[in-house]
Write an enzyme that holds these catalytic residues in place. Structure first.
Site, mmCIF file in Angstrom:
data_model
loop_
_atom_site.group_PDB
_atom_site.id
_atom_site.type_symbol
_atom_site.label_atom_id
_atom_site.label_comp_id
_atom_site.label_asym_id
_atom_site.label_seq_id
_atom_site.Cartn_x
_atom_site.Cartn_y
_atom_site.Cartn_z
ATOM 1 N N GLN A 1 -15.074 1.779 -6.969
ATOM 2 C CA GLN A 1 -14.259 0.654 -6.395
ATOM 3 C C GLN A 1 -12.860 0.690 -5.706
ATOM 4 O O GLN A 1 -12.283 -0.140 -5.740
ATOM 5 C CB GLN A 1 -14.490 -1.063 -6.847
ATOM 6 C CG GLN A 1 -15.686 -0.651 -7.900
ATOM 7 C CD GLN A 1 -15.739 -2.095 -8.345
ATOM 8 O OE1 GLN A 1 -15.522 -3.697 -8.245
ATOM 9 N NE2 GLN A 1 -15.158 -2.508 -9.817
ATOM 10 N N TYR B 1 0.290 -1.544 0.359
ATOM 11 C CA TYR B 1 -0.049 -0.228 0.468
ATOM 12 C C TYR B 1 0.583 1.081 0.137
ATOM 13 O O TYR B 1 0.590 2.143 -0.698
ATOM 14 C CB TYR B 1 -1.532 0.136 0.538
ATOM 15 C CG TYR B 1 -1.953 -0.798 0.886
ATOM 16 C CD1 TYR B 1 -2.329 -1.897 1.148
ATOM 17 C CD2 TYR B 1 -3.100 -0.205 -0.269
ATOM 18 C CE1 TYR B 1 -2.820 -3.438 0.996
ATOM 19 C CE2 TYR B 1 -3.906 -1.380 -0.562
ATOM 20 C CZ TYR B 1 -4.183 -2.877 -0.086
ATOM 21 O OH TYR B 1 -5.294 -4.315 -0.078
ATOM 22 N N GLU C 1 -11.999 -3.782 -23.057
ATOM 23 C CA GLU C 1 -12.688 -4.968 -23.780
ATOM 24 C C GLU C 1 -13.983 -5.181 -23.117
ATOM 25 O O GLU C 1 -14.938 -5.510 -21.692
ATOM 26 C CB GLU C 1 -11.701 -5.965 -22.775
ATOM 27 C CG GLU C 1 -11.417 -5.849 -21.339
ATOM 28 C CD GLU C 1 -10.188 -7.137 -21.240
ATOM 29 O OE1 GLU C 1 -8.835 -6.906 -22.334
ATOM 30 O OE2 GLU C 1 -9.918 -6.773 -19.665
ATOM 31 N N CYS D 1 -0.209 2.984 16.254
ATOM 32 C CA CYS D 1 -1.581 3.794 16.402
ATOM 33 C C CYS D 1 -1.065 5.119 17.529
ATOM 34 O O CYS D 1 -1.784 5.655 17.366
ATOM 35 C CB CYS D 1 -2.386 3.142 17.018
ATOM 36 S SG CYS D 1 -4.328 3.915 17.158
ATOM 37 N N CYS E 1 -3.485 3.485 21.370
ATOM 38 C CA CYS E 1 -3.524 2.700 21.722
ATOM 39 C C CYS E 1 -2.457 1.990 23.261
ATOM 40 O O CYS E 1 -1.981 1.959 24.125
ATOM 41 C CB CYS E 1 -3.556 0.827 21.941
ATOM 42 S SG CYS E 1 -4.989 0.660 19.920
ATOM 43 N N ASP F 1 -7.867 5.101 -5.182
ATOM 44 C CA ASP F 1 -7.493 6.369 -5.486
ATOM 45 C C ASP F 1 -7.577 7.957 -4.995
ATOM 46 O O ASP F 1 -7.187 8.314 -5.376
ATOM 47 C CB ASP F 1 -6.437 6.398 -7.032
ATOM 48 C CG ASP F 1 -8.118 6.151 -7.708
ATOM 49 O OD1 ASP F 1 -7.613 5.553 -9.004
ATOM 50 O OD2 ASP F 1 -9.073 7.040 -7.618
ATOM 51 N N HIS G 1 -14.929 0.286 -1.565
ATOM 52 C CA HIS G 1 -14.118 0.096 -1.143
ATOM 53 C C HIS G 1 -12.888 0.444 -0.186
ATOM 54 O O HIS G 1 -11.433 0.522 0.006
ATOM 55 C CB HIS G 1 -13.079 -0.955 -2.171
ATOM 56 C CG HIS G 1 -13.843 -2.120 -2.649
ATOM 57 N ND1 HIS G 1 -13.089 -2.741 -4.082
ATOM 58 C CD2 HIS G 1 -14.717 -2.633 -2.285
ATOM 59 C CE1 HIS G 1 -14.196 -2.728 -4.686
ATOM 60 N NE2 HIS G 1 -15.091 -2.772 -3.757
ATOM 61 N N ALA H 1 -12.589 5.218 -21.709
ATOM 62 C CA ALA H 1 -13.214 6.219 -20.700
ATOM 63 C C ALA H 1 -12.928 7.726 -21.355
ATOM 64 O O ALA H 1 -14.341 8.132 -21.569
ATOM 65 C CB ALA H 1 -13.199 5.312 -19.001
#
Ligand code: BV8
Length: 245
Positions: free
Chosen positions: A95, A60, A219, A143, A146, A98, A113, A235
């Site tokens: 979905q 990530y 496709e 964190c 915590c 970004d 998501h 697109a």
């Protein structure tokens, strides 16, 4: 070909990685569903994170770093214009994690998501927070809150992994929109391979509601045969023509 939009048409849009491809964001299919030889479903899953949190944070963090300088493209902008025309008769479900739809100016957006530029604690109820840090390999962000209560906990990206329920309130919000639209619903899927659920089932939800469905994709996607209309192309080129007044 134009999208049939009349004064009572409600448009539900679903976007996938394909709409960000022309902004330079690699799609999942580009990688053949793999990242550095790892099955994306394996890396993007709670089990993958439990097994190797540092590997998942590297996955990530590299995607966060890769978004530097990435901007929305004509496909994102065409959807901003369509939303301006339709107002609350428009809803955009993405979905993608970004953030490019928000960066383009879309407002009625459901990031089903989650969002790559947010993190949250794996244990406490600290709200998720903006976090653009691309952590160095080997660093697992903690964190901190915590820690004040005893043992610290590792953070995670605020995204939905395979096997996890999608973002809370996403499905109820989509359901409410579809119910209000009824037969006036036009569903438009853009740049998605139609492989991931529950998003890949929205075309079926549309049919059950009496609406019509459109796919704009490079496709034929896995669920292309379930769409009423299929437009094959990019697109950024197809959307402005599809939304022309
Ligand atoms: C859930 C965030 C339940 C993280 C992602 C068996 C059968 C059915 C379902 C399942 C099953 N086994 C497991 C499941 C459920 C699973 C699933 O669907 N698995 C699939 C793989 C079979 N789904 C889930 O786990 C979901 N949750 O079901 O929860 C539940 C309920 C209660 C309690 C517990 C559990 C959660 C799924 C979310 C996973 N997270 N992303 C991250 O990004 O790292 S999914 C991730 O992959 C993306 O978000 C995206 O959704 C997916 C990739 O799909 P696309 O976006 O479509 O991208 P792709 O590259 O595949 O395709 C791009 C397309 O664009 C291509 O077709 C290409 O041709 C086209 N294109 C390219 N360039 C252009 C273009 N088109 C137009 N113009 C261009 N220029």
């Amino acid at each position: 070909m134009r999208l049939p939009i009349s004064s009572n048409t409600h448009v539900l849009v679903l976007t996938g990685a394909g709409i960000s491809a022309e902004s330079g964001v690699p799609t999942f299919r580009d990688a053949g569903g793999l990242w550095e030889g790892h099955d994306v479903e394996r890396v993007a899953s709670p089990r993958g994170f439990f097994d190797d949190p540092l590997l998942v944070w590297r996955f990530y963090s590299e995607r966060r770093a890769a978004l530097t300088g990435i901007v929305p493209n004509a496909g994102h902008r065409a959807l901003v214009d369509l939303e301006a025309r339709l107002g609350d008769r428009f809803l955009l479900v993405t979905q993608n994690i970004d953030g490019l739809h928000l960066a383009a100016g879309s407002q009625r957006v459901v990031e089903i998501h989650g969002n790559l530029m947010r993190s949250r604690c794996t244990r406490c109820d600290r709200p998720s927070f903006a976090d653009t840090t691309a952590y160095r390999a080997g660093v697992a962000p903690m964190c901190g809150r915590c820690k004040q209560r005893g043992e610290d906990s590792i953070l995670r990206p605020d995204v939905v992994w395979f096997g996890e329920p999608v973002v809370k309130d996403a499905l109820p919000r989509i359901e409410t929109f579809v119910d209000a639209a009824g037969a006036h619903l036009v569903f438009l899927a853009i740049g998605t391979s139609g492989l991931v659920y529950p998003s890949a089932s929205f075309v079926d939800v549309t049919r059950r509601a009496g609406g019509t469905s459109w796919l704009v994709n490079l496709e034929a996607s896995a669920n292309a045969d379930r769409f009423d209309h299929v437009v094959l192309g990019k697109a950024s080129q197809e959307l402005p023509a599809l939304f022309a007044t």
